[in-house]
Design a protein around this motif. Structure first.
Motif, short mmCIF file in Angstrom:
data_model
loop_
_atom_site.label_atom_id
_atom_site.label_comp_id
_atom_site.label_asym_id
_atom_site.label_seq_id
_atom_site.Cartn_x
_atom_site.Cartn_y
_atom_site.Cartn_z
N UNK A 117 15.49 100.81 33.67
CA UNK A 117 14.97 102.16 33.90
C UNK A 117 15.08 102.99 32.63
N UNK A 118 14.15 103.92 32.48
CA UNK A 118 14.24 104.87 31.37
C UNK A 118 15.38 105.84 31.65
N UNK A 119 16.12 106.21 30.64
CA UNK A 119 17.17 107.22 30.85
C UNK A 119 16.55 108.57 31.28
N UNK A 120 17.23 109.24 32.15
CA UNK A 120 16.78 110.54 32.65
C UNK A 120 16.49 111.49 31.50
N UNK A 121 17.35 111.50 30.51
CA UNK A 121 17.19 112.41 29.37
C UNK A 121 15.88 112.14 28.63
N UNK B 227 27.47 102.37 33.74
CA UNK B 227 26.25 102.43 32.98
C UNK B 227 25.08 102.19 33.91
N UNK B 228 23.94 102.83 33.64
CA UNK B 228 22.77 102.75 34.50
C UNK B 228 22.03 101.44 34.39
N UNK C 27 10.06 110.86 22.50
CA UNK C 27 10.33 110.51 23.89
C UNK C 27 9.06 109.99 24.57
N UNK C 28 7.92 110.61 24.27
CA UNK C 28 6.65 110.13 24.83
C UNK C 28 6.40 108.70 24.35
N UNK C 29 6.67 108.43 23.09
CA UNK C 29 6.52 107.07 22.55
C UNK C 29 7.45 106.09 23.26
N UNK C 30 8.67 106.53 23.56
CA UNK C 30 9.61 105.67 24.28
C UNK C 30 9.07 105.31 25.67
N UNK D 105 13.12 110.98 29.96
CA UNK D 105 12.03 111.50 30.80
C UNK D 105 11.93 113.01 30.65
N UNK D 106 13.06 113.68 30.66
CA UNK D 106 13.06 115.15 30.50
C UNK D 106 12.47 115.54 29.16
N UNK D 107 12.90 114.85 28.09
CA UNK D 107 12.37 115.15 26.75
C UNK D 107 10.87 114.88 26.68
N UNK D 108 10.42 113.80 27.32
CA UNK D 108 8.99 113.47 27.31
C UNK D 108 8.17 114.52 28.05
N UNK D 109 8.69 115.00 29.19
CA UNK D 109 7.95 116.02 29.93
C UNK D 109 7.91 117.35 29.17
N UNK D 110 8.84 117.53 28.23
CA UNK D 110 8.83 118.73 27.39
C UNK D 110 7.97 118.55 26.15
N UNK D 111 7.36 117.37 26.00
CA UNK D 111 6.43 117.14 24.91
C UNK D 111 7.01 116.59 23.63
N UNK D 112 8.24 116.12 23.66
CA UNK D 112 8.85 115.57 22.45
C UNK D 112 8.16 114.23 22.11
N UNK D 113 7.50 114.14 20.95
CA UNK D 113 6.71 112.95 20.62
C UNK D 113 7.49 111.63 20.66
#
Length: 70
Positions: A6-10, A1-2, A22-25, A12-20
């Motif tokens: 740290x934030x999970x990679x997934x 387990x990581x 994930x941005x809140x997370x 970060x990817x969802x946040x960079x794609x604009x998923x609200x």
């Protein structure tokens, strides 16, 4: 387990794609650090705090992952 700090990679990817959600997370993850950075003369400067949050969100949308070319 990581690393739990740290934030999970997934996320970060969802946040960079604009998923609200994930941005809140991301904002929640960094909220304490942002608040500390916004302290001026012993008080939290809300304008500074908002500015830091806005710059973080803007950076998320500018971030691009390099695709590995093999």
């Amino acid at each position: 387990m990581g690393n739990p700090n740290l934030l999970p990679y997934e996320t970060i990817v969802r946040a960079t794609n604009g998923e609200p959600e994930a941005v809140d997370e991301v904002l929640q993850h960094y909220s304490k650090r942002i608040r500390i950075a916004a302290i001026e003369n012993g008080h939290i400067n809300r304008d500074t705090e908002d500015s830091i949050k806005q710059r973080l969100v803007a950076a998320l949308f500018k971030f691009r992952f390099d695709e590995k070319k093999e």
